[in-house]
Design an enzyme around this catalytic site. Structure first.
Site, short mmCIF file in Angstrom:
data_model
loop_
_atom_site.label_atom_id
_atom_site.label_comp_id
_atom_site.label_asym_id
_atom_site.label_seq_id
_atom_site.Cartn_x
_atom_site.Cartn_y
_atom_site.Cartn_z
N ARG A 51 0.86 -1.22 0.01
CA ARG A 51 -0.13 -0.16 0.15
C ARG A 51 0.94 1.16 -0.08
NH1 ARG A 51 -5.13 2.00 2.12
NH2 ARG A 51 -5.20 4.08 1.28
N ARG A 105 -6.08 1.34 -4.68
CA ARG A 105 -5.16 0.76 -3.67
C ARG A 105 -5.08 -0.73 -3.82
NH1 ARG A 105 -8.81 3.82 0.55
NH2 ARG A 105 -8.71 5.05 -1.19
N ASP A 108 -6.66 -1.67 1.64
CA ASP A 108 -7.01 -0.93 2.22
C ASP A 108 -7.75 -1.47 3.71
OD1 ASP A 108 -7.77 1.59 3.17
OD2 ASP A 108 -9.65 1.45 2.15
N ASP A 119 -9.58 -0.38 6.84
CA ASP A 119 -10.33 0.59 7.87
C ASP A 119 -10.88 0.09 8.92
OD1 ASP A 119 -9.50 2.46 6.10
OD2 ASP A 119 -11.61 2.48 4.91
#
Length: 176
Positions: free
Chosen positions: A87, A96, A99, A101
């Site tokens: 990343r 990307r 990811d 989150d």
């Protein structure tokens, strides 16, 4: 001293390189996290990019697990997994390789420069709500006081869900 266990929710996404392998790598690396256990992974969805144009569709999923890591410690671990999997941060909402989150960490509410919990827009995102509803429909947003199921139903009232997310595969094991 005993550490307090919390249930964390992490959204997983990829749309560059080999997204299937990036999701498999994330699955492997998340399971290896110290102080994290009892993982539940959602099915994987192919989802329309949000907030960016001319980028490939994403593969998205959600993981839920218990952890004794504090939110900032867990975020640091997630950022390291992203970095170790190629990343490179080029901006908000862009394409990307991986990811991760942090969406929820128990009922924790934080709003700092480096971390916002609950994730500030997860209740507006099909690519989080649909897979999260598959595994934790009764989780309650700590600020909106609505279940994931209710949030998804509310968002779906005004949108064509199939336009934003379609099933890709039922389990991470189906990727290999």
């Amino acid at each position: 001293m005993n550490s307090i266990e919390s249930t964390a929710v992490v959204a997983i996404g990829s749309n560059l390189g080999d997204p299937k392998n990036h999701l498999l790598d994330a699955h492997r690396d998340l399971i290896r996290l110290k102080a994290c256990k009892d993982f539940i992974f959602s099915p994987i969805y192919k989802t329309k990019p949000v907030g960016c144009a001319n980028v490939p569709y994403f593969l998205n999923a959600v993981a839920s697990f218990t952890t004794t890591l504090k939110p900032a410690e867990l975020l640091e671990s997630l950022l390291l997994i992203e970095s170790n999997n190629g990343r490179i941060r080029t901006g908000v909402n862009g394409a990307r390789t991986l990811d991760l989150d942090l969406i929820l960490h128990g009922d924790t509410v934080i709003d700092s420069k480096t971390l916002s919990l609950p994730h500030p827009r997860f209740h507006e995102r099909f690519f989080v709500l649909i897979p999260l509803n598959d595994i934790r429909p009764d989780f309650v947003h700590p600020l909106l006081n609505k279940s994931v199921k209710a949030l998804l139903q509310s968002l779906a009232k005004d949108n064509d869900v199939d336009q934003f997310a379609q099933p890709f595969c039922r389990a991470f094991s189906d990727l290999s």
